[in-house]
Design an enzyme around this catalytic site. Structure first.
Site, PDB file in Angstrom:
ATOM      1  N   GLU A  28       0.468  22.108  -0.250  1.00  0.00           N
ATOM      2  CA  GLU A  28       1.172  21.143   0.610  1.00  0.00           C
ATOM      3  C   GLU A  28       0.150  20.447   1.481  1.00  0.00           C
ATOM      4  OE1 GLU A  28       5.591  23.233   1.134  1.00  0.00           O
ATOM      5  OE2 GLU A  28       4.362  22.877   2.902  1.00  0.00           O
ATOM      6  N   ASP A  57       6.272  20.060  14.702  1.00  0.00           N
ATOM      7  CA  ASP A  57       5.085  20.893  14.578  1.00  0.00           C
ATOM      8  C   ASP A  57       4.632  21.452  15.905  1.00  0.00           C
ATOM      9  OD1 ASP A  57       4.171  20.911  11.743  1.00  0.00           O
ATOM     10  OD2 ASP A  57       4.361  18.745  12.017  1.00  0.00           O
TER      11      ASP A  57
END
Lengths: 410, 302
Positions: B63, B74
């Protein structure tokens, strides 16, 4: 007066947003999956409670006896004379408890939080007005409160930081990204994802994922509803024009919304033109941005050619945001509201002018609306009336203005 | 292409790199290992080498994060990675170039781009999809694209053969799991905790019970991530998932050694290898154990 370019009488403004939170192609719910169910629960609770007479009565009581509503619609006669045009009325949101329109929203959302059984409030803030308004309702309800604020804003709005601390809130300075409102919003969303069980996120503006643009609008629409009544009483008719500043756009949509179906009322949303639209140093996504997705909704954004969100600039921390509420994006495309921008310099001049002419110190955010109203007044002419939303008082700004003007305060 | 016009694209399909990878893992009774790094971190010139190092360390697919100015899902580790990457102008078009370069040496390992919607929409969905396909990208995970908004956006991606991977969260209800599974292809990414990437509050027992609910709704492979920081947590999740995603732990390593980029491939490879070994030492019979997914699909009716 019909707005130039707007003639659509078929739009049903009560039908937006749709069931998925869309205002035309704007709005929606663009968040990480963890928040989707909490947002759905919030939406469900809000739809249930807003038609619950007991909830509405409680909200009305709070607005009357805690916020101090209704706020006056003040005829600014000296300003009217000075500007030599339309008759100027100021909607005095600066007189609310905590000094701005922000409390209308936080009182409403705090009631929602209480009904949802949440014990902790979080918020993002730019100028600090929303942070103060959230800390205030948290203190009143005995809820824990954490406010996220960009490091740069902590510095330029220090009186509000101290107010929040006095009220028992924890103020978390955010040093990521551009260190202003957008980054505070990112951080608040991250907090919410991590504490979604006990925490209610009090979004401060009519942006973010559905249902926030809707509920923040509804809680602020008390401003417009009062103006509907007050203008009937004072003038015997609706005003010809409404003017309000637009950062995220909650004070503007609150004033505008009840008037949207009345095409004879022209509306102007005033963005922060910063150092000038051509310099790129501003916060005017509706004036020069383009549609994109940020902070949970599709709306006009300031972004570069790679889709990265741009840093913004405004003298006013409350307008220093690269996005805008999705309903404004829709109203812009529809042509129902005209969006314009004024510079830091013009806003500062309007700040001084209102202070000296009417004895009212406006927030720098509201000073943007005044600066545009000054340009508009002579164009409208003396037989017209204009309501300017004085969304907040300027006490919070006097230190940064003194600094800017080279005046030492001890 | 609009949804509901009778032609429904399904992404990569059965013969894609992604499907074949999960089929192979299943046949071998192994748990997949999916490392995440942010493209352009610590500098774009290292990204391709780091991708190869991840494969050498035992990655089954990679990824690759597309840097974004406002990565709201995040944690601080990946936020800082985005800031380092953006400081060297790593944007979507550069990331696609990196994947194309990676493909020249590695035609086998699937590459998934993980990022936020705005940079992709700015390039244009169709334009992005074609370029991604030509660069050798296999799938896309758009963090802030909810399944409700997907039907208007993902057909353009699926039409070019890209798989669209969606997140599932601890808060996803069964109706939502069904909705999301219906929009997904390739695999599903189960977010193991309520929080941002790199958080430290992983609750293995609750992941286990949630995964059972997810299995009942879909036959797609399930990767589990967020909060996987070492071989031990990887192994704990590996017992119940088809693949384990590790991101912040690797990005922390990049941050730690960012001033000595020459050692980074070795460091990343070693870190991943410890997880690979932990996963490979799980008993292969786990797939037949009563608390795991049976080899035959669970009936959909509840």
């Amino acid at each position: 007066m019909a707005h130039e370019g707007y003639s659509d009488s078929m739009t049903d403004f009560s039908q937006v947003p749709d069931a998925r939170g869309h205002f035309g192609s704007y709005g929606g719910r663009f968040v990480a999956e963890t928040l989707m169910e909490p947002l759905r629960q919030l939406e469900e609770a809000y739809f249930r409670l807003r038609s619950d007479p007991a909830f509405c009565a409680e909200l009305d009581r709070d607005l009357a006896h805690y916020v101090g509503r209704p706020s006056p619609l003040y005829p600014a006669t000296r300003l009217t004379q000075a500007w030599n045009g339309a008759e100027i009325y100021l909607k005095r949101e600066d007189l609310n408890h905590t000094g701005a329109h922000k409390i209308n929203n936080t009182v409403g959302q705090a009631l929602l939080a209480k009904h949802l059984g949440k014990t902790r409030l979080i918020a993002e803030t730019g100028a600090g007005q929303h942070g103060v308004a959230t800390a205030t309702v948290a203190a009143r309800l005995g809820l824990a409160c954490v406010v996220y604020m960009g490091v740069d804003d902590v510095q330029r709005q220090s009186p509000n930081v101290y107010r929040m601390k006095l009220l028992g809130a924890e103020v978390v300075p955010v040093s990521s990204g551009t260190r202003t409102l957008k980054d505070a919003l990112n951080e608040a969303l991250r907090d919410w994802v991590a504490h979604v069980d006990d925490t209610y996120y009090v979004m401060g503006t009519a942006a973010g994922p559905h249902p926030y643009p809707l509920l923040v609008r509804d809680f602020n629409a008390v401003v417009g509803r009062e103006v509907v009544q007050q203008s009937q009483t004072l003038l015997g008719r609706f005003p010809d024009a409404l003017v309000a500043c637009v950062g995220g756009g909650s004070n503007a949509i609150g004033l505008f919304h009840p008037f949207l179906p009345h095409a004879q009322v022209a509306m102007y949303g005033v963005e922060a033109g910063g150092l000038g639209l051509k310099t790129g140093r501003h916060a005017a996504p509706l004036s020069v941005g383009r549609p994109g997705v940020l902070h949970g909704n599709r709306t006009y954004l300031m972004a570069d050619r790679n889709g990265q969100i741009l840093g913004t600039h405004s003298i006013s921390a409350g307008l220093d945001y690269p996005g805008v509420g999705p309903e404004h994006a829709w109203l812009k495309d529809l042509g129902r509201v005209r969006y314009v921008a004024v510079t830091d310099r013009d806003a500062l001049a309007a700040f001084h002018e209102l202070t000296r002419t009417e004895g009212i110190i406006p927030a720098l955010e509201s000073a943007h609306a005044l600066a545009y109203a000054k340009k508009l007044a002579p164009k409208l002419g003396r037989d017209k009336t204009m309501v300017v939303n004085l969304s907040g008082r300027g006490d919070k700004d006097i230190f940064s203005i003194a600094r800017r003007e080279g005046i030492a305060l001890t | 292409m609009k949804a509901g016009d009778g032609r429904r694209e399904t992404g990569g399909g059965k013969n894609s790199r992604l499907s074949m990878t999960f089929a192979r893992l299943r046949a071998q009774g192994r748990t997949g290992l999916i490392p995440y790094i942010t493209a352009g971190d610590p500098h774009p010139r290292h990204t391709v080498a780091l991708m190869h190092a991840l494969v050498e360390g035992g990655a089954d697919l990679v990824e690759l994060g597309v840097p974004f100015s406002d990565p709201m899902a995040d944690g601080p580790v990946i936020q800082r990675a985005c800031e380092r990457a953006l400081a060297h102008d790593t944007h979507l078009r550069q990331v696609l170039d990196q994947v194309a370069q990676f493909r020249r040496r590695d035609p086998h390992t699937p590459v998934i781009l993980m990022g936020y919607l705005n940079p992709i929409e700015t390039m244009g969905l169709g334009d992005f999809a074609r370029r991604a396909r030509d660069s050798g990208v296999d799938g896309v995970l758009i963090v802030d694209l909810a399944a409700e908004e997907a039907p208007e956006l993902t057909p353009a991606l699926k039409a070019e053969g890209l798989d669209c991977i969606f997140l599932l969260a601890p808060t996803s209800t069964v109706p939502r799991i069904r909705l999301i599974a219906g929009e997904s292809s390739g695999y599903l990414y189960y977010v193991s905790l309520k929080g941002v990437t790199g958080a430290r509050t992983l609750d293995v027992a609750s992941v286990k019970s949630r995964l059972a609910e997810v299995r009942a709704c879909t036959e797609l492979p399930i990767a589990v991530g967020f909060g996987v920081r070492d071989a031990k947590t990887a192994a704990a999740l590996g017992r119940m998932a088809d693949a384990v995603v590790v991101g912040s732990a690797l990005v922390s390593e990049i941050e730690k050694f960012k001033s000595r980029p020459a050692v980074l491939p070795r460091k990343l490879s070693a870190k991943l290898r410890s997880m690979r070994n932990a996963l490979d030492s799980l008993p292969a019979s786990r797939l037949a154990s009563p608390d795991s997914r049976p080899l035959t699909p669970v009936p959909r009716s509840l």
